[in-house]
Design a protein around this motif. Structure first.
Motif, short mmCIF file in Angstrom:
data_model
loop_
_atom_site.label_atom_id
_atom_site.label_comp_id
_atom_site.label_asym_id
_atom_site.label_seq_id
_atom_site.Cartn_x
_atom_site.Cartn_y
_atom_site.Cartn_z
N ARG A 18 -10.96 57.76 7.70
CA ARG A 18 -9.67 57.69 7.00
C ARG A 18 -9.07 59.07 6.78
NH1 ARG A 18 -10.42 52.53 4.42
NH2 ARG A 18 -10.98 51.21 6.17
N ALA A 19 -9.91 60.06 6.49
CA ALA A 19 -9.42 61.43 6.31
C ALA A 19 -8.86 61.95 7.63
CB ALA A 19 -10.52 62.34 5.79
N GLY A 20 -9.49 61.61 8.75
CA GLY A 20 -8.98 62.03 10.05
C GLY A 20 -7.57 61.53 10.29
N GLY A 32 -4.06 65.70 -0.14
CA GLY A 32 -4.81 66.01 -1.35
C GLY A 32 -6.08 65.17 -1.46
N MET A 33 -7.01 65.67 -2.26
CA MET A 33 -8.30 65.00 -2.43
C MET A 33 -8.14 63.57 -2.97
SD MET A 33 -10.51 66.95 -1.21
CE MET A 33 -11.88 65.97 -1.74
N ALA A 38 -8.56 57.88 -2.03
CA ALA A 38 -7.92 56.57 -2.20
C ALA A 38 -7.83 55.85 -0.86
CB ALA A 38 -6.53 56.74 -2.82
N ASP A 39 -7.56 56.60 0.21
CA ASP A 39 -7.51 56.00 1.55
C ASP A 39 -8.84 55.33 1.90
OD1 ASP A 39 -4.91 56.87 1.94
OD2 ASP A 39 -5.46 58.50 3.31
N ALA A 40 -9.94 55.91 1.40
CA ALA A 40 -11.27 55.37 1.68
C ALA A 40 -11.69 54.34 0.64
CB ALA A 40 -12.30 56.51 1.73
N ALA A 46 -15.97 60.48 -6.56
CA ALA A 46 -17.02 60.08 -5.63
C ALA A 46 -17.15 61.03 -4.44
CB ALA A 46 -16.74 58.66 -5.11
N PHE A 47 -16.15 61.86 -4.25
CA PHE A 47 -16.12 62.76 -3.10
C PHE A 47 -17.37 63.64 -3.01
CE2 PHE A 47 -15.15 66.93 -1.28
CZ PHE A 47 -14.72 66.57 -0.02
#
Length: 196
Positions: A18-20, A32-33, A38-40, A46-47
């Motif tokens: 999702r970050a990709g 942003g973090m 949130a995307d994940a 939790a990061f």
């Protein structure tokens, strides 16, 4: 409740995937973090159970994206120059241009990667070398090093063509850039041009 190792690995893979997509769509600095997590489907807190920093996540994403791109090309493209023609036409397509989140990290993130840490730049360098080696191996199966310069040139040409096409506001000119990029790459590769 503690989750097992498999759950943690699956969650980490989901974060990376999702970050990709987010990095390629909005840029590294524009992601942003809180949004990345949130995307994940997770909270920002939790990061740190998965990564020490955003830069570590980025390094992982870059390596993962380029590895998957190379694997997809190797497994889906026919052998030899036919596979190269398929790669060029798919890479320089309107669909790739209009969906950066689904495309190549090079065309989407190159200008930002140069400002990243050495670890991220090394992951990128390794991925590019693999891509170039794959192209060279298809150009000259018996002597890939002899085709390295041509492979580097085609790779750089395709990335630059995609970046330029994405930056234009004139859709007709953007399409012309892609078409000319296909023609130029196929000419350089020595592939016969015929309608797709």
């Amino acid at each position: 409740m503690r989750y097992g190792k498999e759950h943690k690995q699956a969650t980490r893979r989901r974060i990376v995937e999702r970050a990709g997509r987010r990095f390629k769509r909005d840029g590294i600095e524009g992601s942003g973090m809180s949004t990345l997590m949130a995307d994940a489907g997770l909270t920002k807190g939790a990061f740190y159970g998965h990564f020490a920093s955003k830069e570590e996540l980025l390094t992982t994403v870059v390596a993962d994206q380029l590895r998957k791109q190379s694997e997809r090309f190797s497994s889906q493209a026919p052998p030899g120059r036919a596979g190269l023609e398929q790669l060029v036409r798919e890479y320089l397509s309107v669909q790739q241009r209009d969906s950066p989140e689904d495309g190549c990290p090079s065309a989407a993130l190159l200008d930002e990667i140069r400002r990243c840490t050495d670890a991220t730049k090394q992951a990128y360098t390794d991925g590019v070398q693999t891509s170039v080696d794959n192209i060279a191996a298809r150009l000259a199966p018996d002597d890939p090093p002899s085709a390295r310069v041509k492979a580097l040139t085609v790779f750089a040409m395709m990335v630059g063509t995609m970046q330029l096409s994405r930056a234009l506001t004139d859709p007709r000119l953007a399409d012309e850039i892609l078409e000319q990029g296909i023609h130029n790459a196929l000419t350089l590769l020595g592939a016969d041009e015929h309608p797709s």
